[in-house]
Enzyme design. Sequence first.
Site, PDB file in Angstrom:
ATOM      1  N   ARG A  50       0.864  -1.135   0.037  1.00 18.72           N
ATOM      2  CA  ARG A  50       0.106   0.079  -0.125  1.00 18.72           C
ATOM      3  C   ARG A  50       0.984   1.292   0.077  1.00 18.72           C
ATOM      4  O   ARG A  50       2.086   1.134   0.606  1.00 18.72           O
ATOM      5  CB  ARG A  50      -0.844  -0.012   1.185  1.00 18.72           C
ATOM      6  N   ASP A  52       0.044   5.357   1.016  1.00 16.01           N
ATOM      7  CA  ASP A  52      -0.614   6.354   1.668  1.00 16.01           C
ATOM      8  C   ASP A  52      -1.009   7.508   0.555  1.00 16.01           C
ATOM      9  O   ASP A  52      -0.583   7.604  -0.486  1.00 16.01           O
ATOM     10  CB  ASP A  52       0.178   7.017   2.770  1.00 16.01           C
ATOM     11  N   TYR A 110      12.426   2.533  -1.657  1.00 21.47           N
ATOM     12  CA  TYR A 110      11.753   3.771  -1.689  1.00 21.47           C
ATOM     13  C   TYR A 110      12.625   4.984  -1.730  1.00 21.47           C
ATOM     14  O   TYR A 110      13.790   4.796  -1.221  1.00 21.47           O
ATOM     15  CB  TYR A 110      11.064   3.978  -0.391  1.00 21.47           C
ATOM     16  N   ARG A 197       8.944   7.422   6.191  1.00 26.19           N
ATOM     17  CA  ARG A 197       8.568   8.742   6.415  1.00 26.19           C
ATOM     18  C   ARG A 197       8.924   9.285   7.690  1.00 26.19           C
ATOM     19  O   ARG A 197       9.936  10.151   7.990  1.00 26.19           O
ATOM     20  CB  ARG A 197       7.267   9.175   6.071  1.00 26.19           C
TER      21      ARG A 197
END
Length: 244
Positions: A50, A52, A110, A197
């Site tokens: 997933r 966000d 990422y 994050r």
Amino acid sequence: MRNIKLIIEYDGTNYAGWQLQPNGVTIQQVLEEALATLLHEPVRLHGSGRTDAGVHARGMVACFTTEKTIPLRAFSDGLNTLLPQDVVVRQATEVTTDFHPRYAATGKLYRYTIHAGGRRSPLSRLYSWHLRGELDLDVMRRAAACLVGEHDFAALRGAGCAARTTVRRVDGVVIEKHGELVTIDVRGSGFLRHMVRNMVGTLVEVGQGRRAADSIPDLLAAGERSKAGITAPACGLCLVEVYY
């Protein structure tokens, strides 16, 4: 039955994330609607994970099954004519029926982008976190080295995370500067909700001199989210690649 694997790129700015939900338009929703139009049948996509709301992707992987015999090119070129401009299928391939994009994944990459410039940039605002002032990248790299390896990342887990275990393996954290842009590439076996994050928010505090680089091991050992840095804005994060 055919199992079709898609590699998807999207700008997540206008979406409520990847996964279907009742309170907003999602990437999965627009893809499933386009596939239903193309195939004249309902389709359920299974993603590699997933993202966000506001997070972008260059290499999200998803699969669906169908008995339609249309050419593979229809699942990329044909599907793209039905998708909005901020979502595109980069590649479509046929894989074995036992392939699942989430469970077969061995790792993910990422990239988080920071705009470390004095003035904000209208052209970068949707894809980076604007910070005034310089960051000390050398101390950030020293702190980042403490995150590499297998650790309990409970201190960097976001609220609402439903993972059964908070132990994850981070294979590398690479911090580079390109003009006013700073990129933080994080590769690992998998990530908790908001983990990347929260890592970035913590590393930024190190780079600003508000947190010691050698404090990271104690932070991880404490396992308390309140002791870590802020959650970096979603706009700076991009899923670059999923590894198999």
